[in-house]
Scaffold this motif. Structure first.
Motif, PDB file in Angstrom:
ATOM      1  N   GLN A 105       0.818  -1.213   0.000  1.00 36.10           N
ATOM      2  CA  GLN A 105       0.000   0.000   0.000  1.00 36.10           C
ATOM      3  C   GLN A 105       0.853   1.264   0.000  1.00 36.10           C
ATOM      4  O   GLN A 105       0.350   2.352   0.285  1.00 36.10           O
ATOM      5  N   TYR A 106       2.126   1.151  -0.351  1.00 32.52           N
ATOM      6  CA  TYR A 106       2.979   2.343  -0.425  1.00 32.52           C
ATOM      7  C   TYR A 106       3.022   2.852  -1.863  1.00 32.52           C
ATOM      8  O   TYR A 106       2.915   2.076  -2.818  1.00 32.52           O
ATOM      9  N   LEU A 107       3.181   4.171  -2.015  1.00 30.34           N
ATOM     10  CA  LEU A 107       3.275   4.772  -3.347  1.00 30.34           C
ATOM     11  C   LEU A 107       4.706   4.647  -3.871  1.00 30.34           C
ATOM     12  O   LEU A 107       5.478   5.612  -3.835  1.00 30.34           O
ATOM     13  N   TRP A 108       5.037   3.470  -4.354  1.00 32.67           N
ATOM     14  CA  TRP A 108       6.392   3.249  -4.874  1.00 32.67           C
ATOM     15  C   TRP A 108       6.661   4.071  -6.127  1.00 32.67           C
ATOM     16  O   TRP A 108       7.817   4.298  -6.485  1.00 32.67           O
ATOM     17  N   GLY A 109       5.642   4.541  -6.780  1.00 28.46           N
ATOM     18  CA  GLY A 109       5.830   5.364  -7.970  1.00 28.46           C
ATOM     19  C   GLY A 109       6.167   6.810  -7.658  1.00 28.46           C
ATOM     20  O   GLY A 109       6.474   7.589  -8.574  1.00 28.46           O
ATOM     21  N   TYR A 110       6.118   7.200  -6.365  1.00 23.45           N
ATOM     22  CA  TYR A 110       6.450   8.572  -6.004  1.00 23.45           C
ATOM     23  C   TYR A 110       7.943   8.812  -6.225  1.00 23.45           C
ATOM     24  O   TYR A 110       8.772   7.966  -5.886  1.00 23.45           O
ATOM     25  N   HIS A 111       8.280   9.976  -6.755  1.00 26.60           N
ATOM     26  CA  HIS A 111       9.671  10.287  -7.124  1.00 26.60           C
ATOM     27  C   HIS A 111      10.442  10.717  -5.867  1.00 26.60           C
ATOM     28  O   HIS A 111      10.856  11.866  -5.725  1.00 26.60           O
ATOM     29  N   ARG A 112      10.659   9.760  -4.972  1.00 23.84           N
ATOM     30  CA  ARG A 112      11.242  10.070  -3.667  1.00 23.84           C
ATOM     31  C   ARG A 112      12.700  10.533  -3.753  1.00 23.84           C
ATOM     32  O   ARG A 112      13.167  11.309  -2.902  1.00 23.84           O
ATOM     33  N   TYR A 113      13.429  10.091  -4.731  1.00 25.96           N
ATOM     34  CA  TYR A 113      14.870  10.379  -4.783  1.00 25.96           C
ATOM     35  C   TYR A 113      15.221  11.541  -5.710  1.00 25.96           C
ATOM     36  O   TYR A 113      16.385  11.734  -6.052  1.00 25.96           O
ATOM     37  N   LYS A 114      14.225  12.308  -6.099  1.00 22.64           N
ATOM     38  CA  LYS A 114      14.504  13.448  -6.964  1.00 22.64           C
ATOM     39  C   LYS A 114      15.186  14.563  -6.171  1.00 22.64           C
ATOM     40  O   LYS A 114      15.102  14.624  -4.934  1.00 22.64           O
ATOM     41  N   GLY A 115      15.834  15.475  -6.900  1.00 21.08           N
ATOM     42  CA  GLY A 115      16.414  16.636  -6.265  1.00 21.08           C
ATOM     43  C   GLY A 115      15.344  17.642  -5.911  1.00 21.08           C
ATOM     44  O   GLY A 115      14.258  17.640  -6.491  1.00 21.08           O
ATOM     45  N   PRO A 116      15.616  18.522  -4.953  1.00 21.59           N
ATOM     46  CA  PRO A 116      14.616  19.519  -4.547  1.00 21.59           C
ATOM     47  C   PRO A 116      14.427  20.585  -5.607  1.00 21.59           C
ATOM     48  O   PRO A 116      15.351  20.912  -6.354  1.00 21.59           O
ATOM     49  N   ARG A 117      13.219  21.130  -5.662  1.00 24.73           N
ATOM     50  CA  ARG A 117      12.968  22.228  -6.586  1.00 24.73           C
ATOM     51  C   ARG A 117      13.521  23.517  -5.994  1.00 24.73           C
ATOM     52  O   ARG A 117      13.597  23.673  -4.763  1.00 24.73           O
ATOM     53  N   THR A 118      13.904  24.449  -6.855  1.00 22.80           N
ATOM     54  CA  THR A 118      14.463  25.721  -6.408  1.00 22.80           C
ATOM     55  C   THR A 118      13.343  26.692  -6.095  1.00 22.80           C
ATOM     56  O   THR A 118      12.388  26.830  -6.865  1.00 22.80           O
ATOM     57  N   LEU A 119      13.451  27.361  -4.980  1.00 22.63           N
ATOM     58  CA  LEU A 119      12.463  28.364  -4.612  1.00 22.63           C
ATOM     59  C   LEU A 119      12.654  29.626  -5.441  1.00 22.63           C
ATOM     60  O   LEU A 119      13.775  29.942  -5.859  1.00 22.63           O
ATOM     61  N   PRO A 120      11.589  30.379  -5.710  1.00 24.63           N
ATOM     62  CA  PRO A 120      11.746  31.675  -6.358  1.00 24.63           C
ATOM     63  C   PRO A 120      12.540  32.616  -5.474  1.00 24.63           C
ATOM     64  O   PRO A 120      12.686  32.400  -4.285  1.00 24.63           O
ATOM     65  N   ALA A 121      13.034  33.696  -6.063  1.00 22.47           N
ATOM     66  CA  ALA A 121      13.883  34.639  -5.344  1.00 22.47           C
ATOM     67  C   ALA A 121      13.206  35.166  -4.088  1.00 22.47           C
ATOM     68  O   ALA A 121      13.844  35.419  -3.066  1.00 22.47           O
ATOM     69  N   ASP A 122      11.893  35.383  -4.154  1.00 19.61           N
ATOM     70  CA  ASP A 122      11.170  35.890  -2.996  1.00 19.61           C
ATOM     71  C   ASP A 122      10.385  34.782  -2.309  1.00 19.61           C
ATOM     72  O   ASP A 122       9.341  35.002  -1.718  1.00 19.61           O
ATOM     73  N   GLY A 123      10.886  33.538  -2.431  1.00 22.05           N
ATOM     74  CA  GLY A 123      10.160  32.375  -1.931  1.00 22.05           C
ATOM     75  C   GLY A 123       9.671  32.556  -0.514  1.00 22.05           C
ATOM     76  O   GLY A 123      10.406  32.909   0.384  1.00 22.05           O
ATOM     77  N   ALA A 124       8.407  32.286  -0.356  1.00 23.79           N
ATOM     78  CA  ALA A 124       7.790  32.432   0.960  1.00 23.79           C
ATOM     79  C   ALA A 124       7.596  31.093   1.633  1.00 23.79           C
ATOM     80  O   ALA A 124       6.817  30.949   2.558  1.00 23.79           O
TER      81      ALA A 124
END
Length: 287
Positions: free
Chosen positions: A266-285
């Motif tokens: 029952q785990y979501l093995w298709g989730y992209h767990r090992y991907k790199g993090p997305r970059t926040l915008p310059a004014d990321g809140a």
């Protein structure tokens, strides 16, 4: 979309799960990238195909049961559809005046865990505030906002304002919920082992715990066969949560691994767990 969800919400849960299982296999068959990631992630956890195979249908069931969970009238309780185990840990934390941080992986029906808490414990312990990232499409955003604002439940956006909201809730002795196996934005996590492979892991859970003195509990909702409902389980973190960010992230990942291996189908093995993090915008809140 809202009309479709309302129509589907009238279907019995067993029928939605049958439809979802078919959709899960359809997605698996039509997407080579998804299929490859699913197999790769399951193998990384040491599972063979026979152990991981049920998770294909389970992913579809997770999507198909959302109308039933989200569009249910507020006065129609889960009742006999959910059995709760481990509620004594929640009552003990409340008796000590401590807030609660629930950590729930992408396992089983994680939507039902929050609703089960709200119905069984919010009258005693106060509401649960769940951190979430609002959908980009307005129609979905309105649907999610409508569905998740239920008695005993609050939502906090994945922003600095949302984190402040969670801190206030914890200091008031209330509960918050996080998905710690979700990849956070850049700068808001650390690399820590997850089934033996580095995964970018959020630091928010440990920061909240150390800042507020809240107790950390694990929670997940097992989906029962033939649409019979769910078992929602609450259990304590087996290890003391370290202060150092990398060690704390590794500790939480180990806890998630133990939960997942209880029910790998029952785990979501298709989730992209090992991907790199997305970059926040310059004014990321973001937090």
């Amino acid at each position: 979309m809202l009309i479709l969800f309302r129509l589907l919400s009238r279907c019995p849960l067993w029928l939605l799960h049958h439809i979802g299982a078919a959709l899960g296999w359809l997605a698996f068959g039509l997407s080579p990238a998804y299929r490859h990631r699913f197999r790769e992630n399951a193998a990384q956890a040491g599972l063979d195909w026979a152990q991981a195979r049920p998770a294909v249908a389970s992913a579809g069931r997770m999507a198909a049961e959302l109308p039933w969970l989200w569009m249910r009238p507020h006065d129609r309780l889960l009742g006999s559809w959910v059995r709760v185990e481990g509620g004594e840990h929640i009552r003990a934390a409340h008796a000590q005046g401590r807030g609660l941080i629930f950590l729930t992986p992408h396992l089983g029906c994680f939507e039902v865990t929050a609703q089960a808490y709200a119905e069984h414990f919010s009258a005693l312990c106060g509401p649960l505030t769940a951190l979430y990232r609002p959908p980009r499409k307005a129609v979905l955003r309105d649907l999610v906002d409508t569905a998740r604002h239920r008695p005993g439940l609050k939502t906090a956006p994945a922003t600095l304002a949302g984190v402040r909201q969670m801190i206030r809730a914890l200091k008031a002795g209330e509960a918050v919920g996080l998905l710690p196996d979700q990849v956070p934005p850049e700068g808001l996590g650390v690399w820590a082992p997850f089934f033996g492979r580095p995964a970018y892991t959020m630091t928010l859970a440990s920061r909240l715990a150390h800042q507020t003195g809240a107790q950390v509990l694990l929670a997940w909702g097992e989906r029962l066969a033939r649409g019979a409902g769910y078992v929602v389980r609450f259990s304590p973190l087996e290890e003391a949560l370290p202060v150092e960010a990398e060690s704390a992230a590794a500790c939480i990942n180990r806890a998630m691994e133990r939960l997942i291996l209880q029910c790998p189908g029952q785990y979501l093995w298709g989730y992209h767990r090992y991907k790199g993090p997305r970059t926040l915008p310059a004014d990321g809140a973001q937090p």
